[in-house]
Design an enzyme around this catalytic site. Structure first.
Site, mmCIF file in Angstrom:
data_model
loop_
_atom_site.group_PDB
_atom_site.id
_atom_site.type_symbol
_atom_site.label_atom_id
_atom_site.label_comp_id
_atom_site.label_asym_id
_atom_site.label_seq_id
_atom_site.Cartn_x
_atom_site.Cartn_y
_atom_site.Cartn_z
ATOM 1 N N HIS A 82 0.811 -1.217 0.000
ATOM 2 C CA HIS A 82 0.000 0.000 0.000
ATOM 3 C C HIS A 82 0.848 1.273 0.000
ATOM 4 O O HIS A 82 0.321 2.366 -0.242
ATOM 5 C CB HIS A 82 -0.948 0.000 1.198
ATOM 6 C CG HIS A 82 -2.137 -0.899 1.010
ATOM 7 N ND1 HIS A 82 -2.011 -2.218 0.671
ATOM 8 C CD2 HIS A 82 -3.478 -0.667 1.113
ATOM 9 C CE1 HIS A 82 -3.217 -2.759 0.561
ATOM 10 N NE2 HIS A 82 -4.118 -1.848 0.826
ATOM 11 N N GLU A 415 -14.289 -1.103 -3.700
ATOM 12 C CA GLU A 415 -14.282 0.297 -3.256
ATOM 13 C C GLU A 415 -14.726 1.142 -4.442
ATOM 14 O O GLU A 415 -13.919 1.764 -5.146
ATOM 15 C CB GLU A 415 -12.886 0.655 -2.742
ATOM 16 C CG GLU A 415 -12.514 -0.208 -1.540
ATOM 17 C CD GLU A 415 -11.051 -0.140 -1.153
ATOM 18 O OE1 GLU A 415 -10.312 0.695 -1.726
ATOM 19 O OE2 GLU A 415 -10.635 -0.923 -0.278
#
Length: 510
Positions: A82, A415
């Site tokens: 990430h 998402e």
């Protein structure tokens, strides 16, 4: 020293750590709250039941069960994957605010992490270790994943650190030099370090601190320009604003009215009704525009205050032992507030530029010389400073387009709606920086106009402004190299000395 309690921190705490290098410590109650939350996670992990972030993958991989022997590896892999930002590093103050706010989030006791994680963030702050956080990477949901991952990676002894001179250093070397050891993550802890709105909130809180000061300085520069253009103080009388009871408008009008008192320049035409029955909107309506911006600022501050006491992690650990998924990491409330405030700040700058243009125009400035130079033709005065202001106003109009109206789906459509709150708060800071420049141009122009009204003495605020500007801009005369003068004027606007000097004579500005 800022002591982080289980209830979190205040906006002033964030500014003190981000800009004032305040040290950070954890209250004993904070440590106890985190330990209790961690005990719940450890019981769940021992039970073997699947819980998102504890024993499963993330995002679109939420249904993938992770063997207990690989759960620590999962957390470390999460941080590495990430930390995918790109671009120039974010400013030191933003990263420090973000780290304190992530520490605050963990301290609320709903993240299920060991107190060592919060202490690790405190150690980075207290040793002035600023992770290198690239400017691009966050969509504002699930919070500021990439920026926070770049911070978390430094805790692991990996990634990059931003040096004071702007260089990029290896985190392992910086930690070693500071006598700090890398952390080893346990179940859920990697996710807890990166899931939240801390970057957005940090930038919004810093922007609120800037905007409060700049909106007060906008009243100062407006009053100086009105005085230099022989405007009327009558539209700023309190009874005229009591009949339209917007609080920001009343505050701005009170400031301008106060700033225009005790001026021989104002006295020279105060009772001359033929002189100006009604001033132009950029003069007369200054409180209506700046006041609306103040009210917008109050709204944004309310949103930020709520977020400061909010649990924005996912999943959250509840005192009754449940671990529940939430959508609290979604940054829409902050994105809306930042976009709204950017629109307001852009308008404060826009009306300031209109006053600058009026000051420089011989047909509208009420007998001031063209472009505020007494030898127009050979000299151009402040002509091109207004060009600069016009270009900045145009940029602010582009930046006022809402980021929060945009969304792009990610993570295999898991998402599928994001807030763009990182972009909204980042561009808000740019709008406010641009506003500083616009008010600097107005300050320089208004001071030059007041100087050209000699021998009539200006108001106390005008005398303070002339004293602040004259050392680098001089008196009216031949053209000067303007860029350094504008930079110095920016410093005056952004600083507190001129405002403090005015308030020492007139009382506190609202």
């Amino acid at each position: 020293m800022i002591t982080v309690q289980p209830t979190g921190v205040t906006p002033a705490d964030v500014v003190a750590v981000a800009r004032g290098d305040a040290k950070v410590t954890l209250a004993p109650a904070t440590v106890a709250a985190m330990a209790a939350s961690r005990a719940i996670v450890e019981r769940i992990e021992a039970s073997g039941r699947p819980v998102y972030g504890v024993s499963t993958g993330f995002g679109a991989l939420a249904n993938t069960f992770i063997d207990p022997s690989r759960r620590a590896e999962l957390q470390h892999a999460l941080i590495r994957s990430h930390a995918a930002g790109i671009g120039a590093p974010m400013p030191r103050e933003v990263v420090r605010a973000m780290m304190l706010l992530r520490l605050r989030s963990l301290a609320l006791g709903h993240s299920g992490v060991r107190p060592e994680l919060a202490q690790g963030l405190a150690d980075l702050l207290n040793h002035d270790i600023t992770p290198w956080v690239p400017e691009h990477g966050s969509l504002g949901a699930s919070g500021d994943l990439a920026p926070l991952a770049h911070c978390a990676l430094v805790l692991l002894g990996e990634g990059w650190v931003l040096a004071a001179d702007g260089r990029r250093l290896d985190a392992d070397e910086v930690l070693r030099d500071a006598g700090l050891k890398p952390l080893q993550l346990a179940a859920k802890e990697g996710l807890a370090l990166i899931n939240g709105t801390d970057g957005m909130l940090g930038m919004l809180l810093l922007a609120l601190d800037d905007a409060r000061h700049l909106f007060a300085m906008a009243d100062v520069t407006a009053a100086l320009a009105i005085e230099a253009m022989l405007g009327s103080e009558r539209p700023f009388r309190p009874e005229l604003h009591a009949i339209r009871p917007h609080p920001g408008q009343a505050a701005s009008a009170a400031n301008i009215h106060k700033l225009l008192q005790d001026s021989r320049i104002m006295d020279s035409h105060r009772d001359d009704l033929a002189h100006a029955v009604q001033d132009a909107y950029s003069m007369r309506c200054a409180p209506q525009v700046a006041g609306a911006a103040r009210d917008t600022l109050d709204f944004a501050a309310q949103v930020a205050a709520r977020e400061l006491i909010s649990v924005v992690d996912n999943p959250v650990v509840l005192p009754d032992g449940r671990v529940e998924s939430t959508g609290n990491f979604h940054g829409e409330p902050l994105a809306f507030a930042a976009d709204f405030l950017a629109i307001a700040a852009a308008e404060v700058g826009s009306i300031a530029e209109r006053r600058v243009d009026r000051l420089l125009d011989v047909t509208r400035s009420r007998e001031l010389p063209p472009f505020l130079t007494s030898d127009a033709g050979v000299n151009s005065g402040l002509m091109i400073a207004q060009y600069t202001a016009a270009g900045i106003v145009a940029e602010n109009r582009r930046l006022a387009v809402p980021a929060s109206a945009d969304s792009l789906p990610t993570s295999g459509m898991q998402e599928d709606h994001v807030s763009m709150g990182w972009a909204a708060t980042k561009k808000l800071r740019t709008v406010l920086d641009n506003l500083t420049s616009l008010l600097a141009v107005e300050l320089l122009s208004a001071v030059r106009g007041l100087q050209l009204r000699a021998p009539l003495p200006p108001s106390p605020a005008g005398r303070q402004a002339i004293a602040a500007v004259a050392p680098f801009a001089g008196e009216p005369g031949p053209d000067i190299f303007l860029a350094p003068a504008l930079e110095q004027a920016r410093t005056v606007i952004a600083g507190r000395e001129l405002r403090t000097g005015i308030e020492s004579q007139l009382g506190e500005l609202l």
